[in-house]
Structures are given as C-alpha cells and as structure tokens.
Motif scaffolding. Structure first.
Motif, PDB file in Angstrom:
ATOM      1  N   GLY A   9       0.160  -6.157   1.325  1.00 58.28           N
ATOM      2  CA  GLY A   9      -0.118  -4.815   1.842  1.00 58.28           C
ATOM      3  C   GLY A   9      -1.445  -4.193   1.441  1.00 58.28           C
ATOM      4  O   GLY A   9      -2.081  -3.502   2.239  1.00 58.28           O
ATOM      5  N   LEU A  10      -1.863  -4.406   0.211  1.00 52.37           N
ATOM      6  CA  LEU A  10      -3.104  -3.773  -0.270  1.00 52.37           C
ATOM      7  C   LEU A  10      -4.339  -4.655  -0.093  1.00 52.37           C
ATOM      8  O   LEU A  10      -5.439  -4.257  -0.489  1.00 52.37           O
TER       9      LEU A  10
ATOM     10  N   ARG B 291       0.828  -1.207   0.000  1.00 55.91           N
ATOM     11  CA  ARG B 291       0.000   0.000   0.000  1.00 55.91           C
ATOM     12  C   ARG B 291       0.869   1.265   0.000  1.00 55.91           C
ATOM     13  O   ARG B 291       1.402   1.669   1.028  1.00 55.91           O
ATOM     14  N   THR B 292       0.991   1.863  -1.163  1.00 53.10           N
ATOM     15  CA  THR B 292       1.633   3.174  -1.302  1.00 53.10           C
ATOM     16  C   THR B 292       0.721   3.995  -2.203  1.00 53.10           C
ATOM     17  O   THR B 292      -0.141   3.434  -2.892  1.00 53.10           O
ATOM     18  N   GLU B 293       0.927   5.302  -2.201  1.00 50.63           N
ATOM     19  CA  GLU B 293       0.109   6.155  -3.066  1.00 50.63           C
ATOM     20  C   GLU B 293       0.281   5.774  -4.526  1.00 50.63           C
ATOM     21  O   GLU B 293      -0.658   5.744  -5.304  1.00 50.63           O
TER      22      GLU B 293
ATOM     23  N   TYR C  62      -7.055  -2.978   2.040  1.00 51.92           N
ATOM     24  CA  TYR C  62      -7.562  -1.795   1.324  1.00 51.92           C
ATOM     25  C   TYR C  62      -8.558  -2.228   0.240  1.00 51.92           C
ATOM     26  O   TYR C  62      -9.646  -1.675   0.110  1.00 51.92           O
TER      27      TYR C  62
ATOM     28  N   ARG D  76       1.886   0.599   5.431  1.00 49.04           N
ATOM     29  CA  ARG D  76       1.888   0.029   4.078  1.00 49.04           C
ATOM     30  C   ARG D  76       1.165  -1.318   3.994  1.00 49.04           C
ATOM     31  O   ARG D  76       1.081  -1.909   2.918  1.00 49.04           O
TER      32      ARG D  76
ATOM     33  N   TRP E 286      -3.409   1.036  -9.577  1.00 50.95           N
ATOM     34  CA  TRP E 286      -4.636   0.234  -9.599  1.00 50.95           C
ATOM     35  C   TRP E 286      -5.821   1.063 -10.143  1.00 50.95           C
ATOM     36  O   TRP E 286      -6.630   0.543 -10.928  1.00 50.95           O
TER      37      TRP E 286
ATOM     38  N   VAL F 168      -1.661   2.552  -5.303  1.00 48.14           N
ATOM     39  CA  VAL F 168      -3.106   2.819  -5.364  1.00 48.14           C
ATOM     40  C   VAL F 168      -3.428   3.543  -6.682  1.00 48.14           C
ATOM     41  O   VAL F 168      -4.404   3.223  -7.377  1.00 48.14           O
TER      42      VAL F 168
END
Ligand SMILES: [Zn+2]
Ligand SMILES: [Zn+2]
Length: 336
Positions: free
Chosen positions: A81-82, A45-47, A85, A145, A53, A50
């Motif tokens: 990590g994602l 999970r990082t900007e 989310y 993350r 995706w 995201v």
C-alpha cells in the motif's frame, strides 16, 4: 502503538508499521546498503502508518532520499500500500514479481472487474446479498490505501538479488498470494518469508476469482518445498522473527489437514453451501466484520475446492446455489 522499531543483526531494522486490523502491524524491514536503505514491504497507506514512518525516520535521522530501493514480498495491500507513496517522495525504484503486479493492477486498477467477479463467486456459494454489499463496500475502501500506485520493476523467482551486501535467492511462494516471493540467504540461513509462513497466525489462503482453482493445494505444495531450506532465522510479514521454521511449517500443515477433515465430516450429514460451512467453521459474529468475513469465506472455498479436487466432497446445485456433500466412501466388493 509505541516502539515501532526493533534492531536486528546485520544492521537491519524491523519497523512495525501499524494496521487497522486484528493483525495489528506489518513488518517492514530496513536493510542498510552502501547508499541508504532498501525497504522491504512498506505497509498499508493509512494516516497512522504514515505517522509511524515519519517518527521512525526522524528518530533515526533518515531522509526520504536515503531510501534507495523498495522491495515487495507480495502484493497484498498491507505490504504494497505505501510503496507508491514512498516512491513519490524518495524516487526509489519499486521491485516485485510480474504476477504480483498484475494482481495489484487487476484489483485496484481503474477498470477493475474484481468486485463483480468476487460477488458472483460468493453469491453462487450462498453468501446473502446484504452481507455481499458490505464486502464490496469494504473492498472499495482499499483503493485509497494503496494509492498512489507505484511504477514497478520486476524480480522473479529463480533470480538472485543483492540485499544488504549479500546475495539472496528468490523463491516462488504461491497459495497465500500468487506471485509471492520468499528470499533466502544461504550464509546467514535467513528466510524473508512474507506471509507464506507466519508465527502464531495461520496465513490466509483464499480462492481469488481468475486465479488458480486450488490455492490450498498450491500453498501446501509450497510449504513442502520450503521445508527443504536450512533456515536459522525466519523474518515474517507479521509478528516477530522466529526460529524453528520447519516445525512451524509442520504445524501449518497439521492445521490444514485437521480443517479439511473437519469440513469433510461436517458434510457427511446433509449438503451445505460454502457460506453455511464458513459460518459453522468461523462463527456468525463475522457478519459484523466484512473484512474478516471475506477472508473466512474465501478460505472456506479454498478448503472445499481442495477437498473437491481430491474427490472427498462433491458439489451439487440446489436452487441456483452450489452446495457440498461428502463423497460416498464407495466400498467396492469383488465377488469370487
Ligand atoms: Zn499477505
Ligand atoms: Zn500481510
């Protein structure tokens, strides 16, 4: 990075989800199902991830609700990590092995004792305290993350899993990550191998406090088992899908044999701490990169513990630090 997506046979999509490390990207695979897609390993999970995706989904006209399931090969943050989310947005179930999930909770759960355990391990093997502080700070950055963390359902080695209208066999693949799974499809000969076998990159094998003492031994054993499968196409966690699965495994086995021999040779002169072996093997420039230093130190320990298990090196304690030296060859003579 542009061009996040590549089309594979069977309608599969390979999404190259960007990573802020030298690895550059993690492969996420989108598998078409009767309803929507299964996502394998959604990424860190990082900007940037995201954003990648969002672009992929927009370009392909895919909505969050089209994600029907999330499956993880293993628990490392660049894969896991994602997951939470995506689960929050899609409502999709997340599947991973129970052991992999226990590791994720231990590392990033609220009462994690992992940083202290790693610190104690590295310090007794000669890591300077200042560098250890950098590593602990870097570890703490990973919590955001991998958050929010997913609600997980379990899949286990030995079971079968329907994926893309076909049945896949789940294979235990320890050493790089305990609880890691490879997925094999016999009609296609496809092996989804996570990070267990990678092209061009040597999968990291780390000593993790609280896990098996000899992860390299487990990894080498797993590679030997994986060689038995008939694989026409390997779908790895990093870089590109590849053929020549068995040959790649043999290269990895050769790499570890050479590294083990080189460390044993190094320890024939005077005893050295694992940290000194790490700097000699991987270079002192790693002091500027706590993320890579952590991997290099844990990988050095994996080789030393494996050599120790085989009786090729011995540990000696010197002023509170453990040092290693090559075992004497032990020439035995029999007198008549
Ligand atoms: Zn991994
Ligand atoms: Zn990875």
């Amino acid at each position: 990075m542009s061009g996040f997506i590549a089309e594979l046979p069977e309608g599969w999509l390979q999404v190259k989800v960007p990573l802020p490390f030298s690895l550059k990207w993690v492969n996420s695979y989108m598998v078409p199902e009767e309803r929507g897609y299964t996502i394998i390993d959604p990424g860190l999970r990082t900007e940037e991830a995201v954003g990648a995706w969002s672009k992929v989904m927009q370009d392909r006209g895919i909505a969050w609700l089209d994600i029907s399931r999330i499956v993880l090969t293993h628990q490392h943050p660049d894969h896991y990590g994602l997951a939470g989310y995506m689960q929050e947005r899609s409502g999709a179930p997340v599947y991973m092995s129970s052991r992999a999930h226990a590791y994720a909770r231990r590392l990033w759960g609220e009462d994690s004792d992992y940083p202290e355990a790693l610190e104690s391990l590295f310090l007794q093997h000669g890591m300077p305290e200042g560098l250890m502080d950098d590593i602990v700070r870097n570890l703490a950055e990973f919590v955001s993350r991998v958050s929010p963390q997913p609600v997980v359902q379990y899949i286990e080695a030995g079971e079968k899993l329907q994926l893309g209208g076909r049945q896949w066999q789940l294979i235990d693949a320890p050493g790089h990550a305990f609880g890691g799974l490879c997925f094999y499809q016999p009609e296609l000969g496809w092996m989804l191998c996570g990070d267990q076998v990678l092209p061009h990159i040597t999968p990291n094998v780390s000593v993790v406090p609280g896990e098996e003492r000899d992860p390299l031994g487990c990894f080498l054993h797993s590679l030997e088992e994986l060689k038995a499968w008939e694989v026409t196409l390997a779908l790895p966690g990093h870089r590109e899908p590849f053929t020549g699965f068995r040959e790649r495994i043999e290269q990895l086995q050769g790499h570890h044999d050479r590294r083990l021999a080189a460390m044993e040779e190094l320890l024939k002169g005077a005893p050295m701490s694992a940290f000194a072996v790490c700097e000699t093997s991987f270079g002192s420039h790693l002091r500027r990169n706590p993320h890579n230093l952590r991997f290099a130190m844990a990988e050095t320990l994996a080789h030393l513990f494996h050599l120790e298990g085989m009786g090729r090196v011995d540990a000696v304690r010197k002023d509170g630090t453990l040092e290693y030296e090559a075992s004497p060859t032990g020439i035995v003579s029999f007198e008549a």
